[in-house]
Design an enzyme around this catalytic site. Sequence first.
Site, PDB file in Angstrom:
ATOM      1  N   ARG A   1     -12.744   1.407  -4.438  1.00  0.00           N
ATOM      2  CA  ARG A   1     -11.464   1.086  -3.791  1.00  0.00           C
ATOM      3  C   ARG A   1     -10.312   1.815  -4.473  1.00  0.00           C
ATOM      4  O   ARG A   1      -9.326   2.169  -3.821  1.00  0.00           O
ATOM      5  CB  ARG A   1     -11.227  -0.424  -3.762  1.00  0.00           C
ATOM      6  CG  ARG A   1     -10.031  -0.845  -2.919  1.00  0.00           C
ATOM      7  CD  ARG A   1      -9.931  -2.348  -2.783  1.00  0.00           C
ATOM      8  NE  ARG A   1     -10.800  -2.887  -1.760  1.00  0.00           N
ATOM      9  CZ  ARG A   1     -10.405  -3.198  -0.521  1.00  0.00           C
ATOM     10  NH1 ARG A   1      -9.148  -2.975  -0.154  1.00  0.00           N
ATOM     11  NH2 ARG A   1     -11.244  -3.710   0.349  1.00  0.00           N
TER      12      ARG A   1
ATOM     13  N   GLU B   1      -3.580  -9.807  -1.260  1.00  0.00           N
ATOM     14  CA  GLU B   1      -3.519  -8.754  -2.277  1.00  0.00           C
ATOM     15  C   GLU B   1      -2.365  -7.762  -2.119  1.00  0.00           C
ATOM     16  O   GLU B   1      -1.770  -7.357  -3.128  1.00  0.00           O
ATOM     17  CB  GLU B   1      -4.840  -7.979  -2.279  1.00  0.00           C
ATOM     18  CG  GLU B   1      -6.010  -8.799  -2.776  1.00  0.00           C
ATOM     19  CD  GLU B   1      -7.329  -8.095  -2.533  1.00  0.00           C
ATOM     20  OE1 GLU B   1      -7.997  -7.740  -3.516  1.00  0.00           O
ATOM     21  OE2 GLU B   1      -7.692  -7.896  -1.355  1.00  0.00           O
TER      22      GLU B   1
END
Length: 772
Positions: free
Chosen positions: A319, A724
């Site tokens: 990621r 997030e």
Amino acid sequence: MNAPYRSPPPGIGAGLPHESAHLHVAGTASYTDDLPEPTGTLHAALGLSNVAHGRIRAIDLSAVRAAPGVRAVIVAADIPGVNDCGPVKHDDPILADGLVMFHGQPLFAVAADSHEQARRAARLATVDIDALPAILSAEAAAEAASWVLPPVDVRRGDAEAALAAAPHRLAGQVTLGGQEHFYLEGQIACAIPGDDNTLHVHSSTQHPTEMQHAVAHALGWRAHQVTAECRRMGGGFGGKESQSAQIACVAAVLAVRTGRAVKLRLDRDDDMRITGKRHDFHIQYEAGFDDNGVLHGLKLLLASRCGFSADLSGPVNDRAVFHADNAYYLDAVAIRSLRGLTHTVSNTAFRGFGGPQGMFAIESVLDDIARHLQRDPLAVRQANFYGDSHGALRNTTHYGMKVEDNVIAPLVAQLARDADYARRRDAIAAFNATSPVIKRGLALTPVKFGISFTATFYNQAGALVHVYNDGTVLVSHGGTEMGQGLYTKIRQIVAHEFGLPVEDVRLSSTDTSRVPNTSATAASSGTDLNGKAAQVACQTIRRRIAGFVAERLGVSEDAVIFTAGQVSAPGFDATFAQVVADAYRARVQLWDAGFYKTPKIHYDPVTMQGRPFFYFAYGAAVSEVAIDTLTGEYKVLRVDILHDVGKSINPAIDIGQIEGGFIQGMGWLTTEELVYKADGSLATHAPSTYKIPAVSDLPPVFNVRLFDNANAEDSIHRAKAVGEPPLMLAFSVFFALRDAVAAALGPDARPQLDAPATPEAILKALHGGTLT
């Protein structure tokens, strides 16, 4: 007697309070440690290594076994099944077996009549370890080619040729620290033996199914013998996604061994020593660009400290690679990701899951470019945005996904205008020109964050909805509540589907015996996945009820309306409770399960190409700071945030998540410093030495607004994830501090400021990287 007042159906978009807020305030919300303990419950503690790397010669536990209240002691050999709790790669022992891999690694476990007796007994062991050389940093791991997983390269175009041909070229490096989760509730599990070789585990976990599987494997059992349950957590932030498994497994093995319930609760010092953190990164870059700061070519090295085992380091680092673009188009790019094996605790998931580290890299590059060209960093950022620029549609990421929902340019333009960025930039320059000691800085940074698990199979969810014959509703789903408001949003979604007040809908605890094969509550996907699954179940039940009413009245099902606690049709109006009671007597099924899987996503983990994300969430923040150039101390003076949550299901909760995420990100980048000693031990393992932001650190001016933007994809009610993405808004604080340091050093300055930007780090940057 008057009927009790019931609020009307709030509809989607109401700013309702958190469903457990009244319990939180009253101190009556039950967490794992608050649950009634079965008679005879034992309490466990762990014995830890005091060496970072070594071979165990001998462990003498005779004094531990003889200690008051001790009922059982186990080592690795006493685990009846597999001595492993790794979520992906089987390299994470529950208890060390022969080889010690980090300072603080659990070597044995003890169960006693009380928590204090267990902790005292655990300290009585005599352990002989033959110490071996230890690798402690990402840089040292890279030099030694010590990998927990093989390096990964992602390329597009010819970065070397683009660098060579670019009008300007820069190289640089920066170090980015890790972060302790610092959840209010530490790691805890209580394992309760049942009949016929079964076990019920209460675990403070974001991933009940993972706990179920890990415990079953540790015991040598099958999944249907273990039930994992979690009603709520006192915070998780990723730290309870995989690493709650070790705690659950130890409690489970001791429970089966003794035949009694066993609770294992880590105190804060042990929790911080035993559990992983956000991955810290060492970043190097080479960039080629033109006079406007537009990137032509980029080479990035992202070296992370993963710790002694893989844990979730693979997807975390993946990621980071995916988010190395943030909101910017990278034409010719070469990214190398190093996953360093170090003799430190295994780092793990943390809010943002590697995305913040990748995004910090590109923000550092663009900030350096702006200072090299002596241009406003915002102008350089805007020049590199995805979108129609320089006569070309620059809308495909370096991993092959088209950015089809891009709103970053209008969002940033709106924030810059509303926050009066241009005028404040001039005012700060004027202030700095006449202030020799105090310098101010300003920065506006954007966020583009992909929403979905990169492990595609996790993008699924189930829910179980029960409509009782008095008209009330009970919902179970696979998501866990860690304070983020997931249960509140699910209540609103379910109430909306049935046209009921939210008081008529209750959420049960997350339990693998009710909803199986759950995905972790992570990747900001809790509401997206579980909300859709609950909606599917509700719509199935509602159609049955509507069909029942329609058949009795001789009207179409579409004519039956559910609203304000009533069921209406032409010539008919009754309460939902009355209709449900009649449907029950007519043997209409009033419960159902719902299932949802995220559409459109696909991703090849070998080539790292595809569409790993369903959509992107966007946002931007402007931060203004002041630093004292004599001490390095600083204050955050003002923050303005504009964030994209799509069509918000609950604006109050979403704004709370934005505020909380921002402050947590600010802590990571400014005050929260992890310090390891030369022997590999963690020096900052308590609140006395590890500093999260306090109330006094909040900016006195803190403006948060939601960007008006329905999700382009068919998410639940066109909302967007909010867990997030807001954390990365805190980049604006770090780069405002860097702006203030640059103001002190002069117009050509490119400060070497590492994160966290503590007062000491700011002083080092002001003095060319050294402190005297």
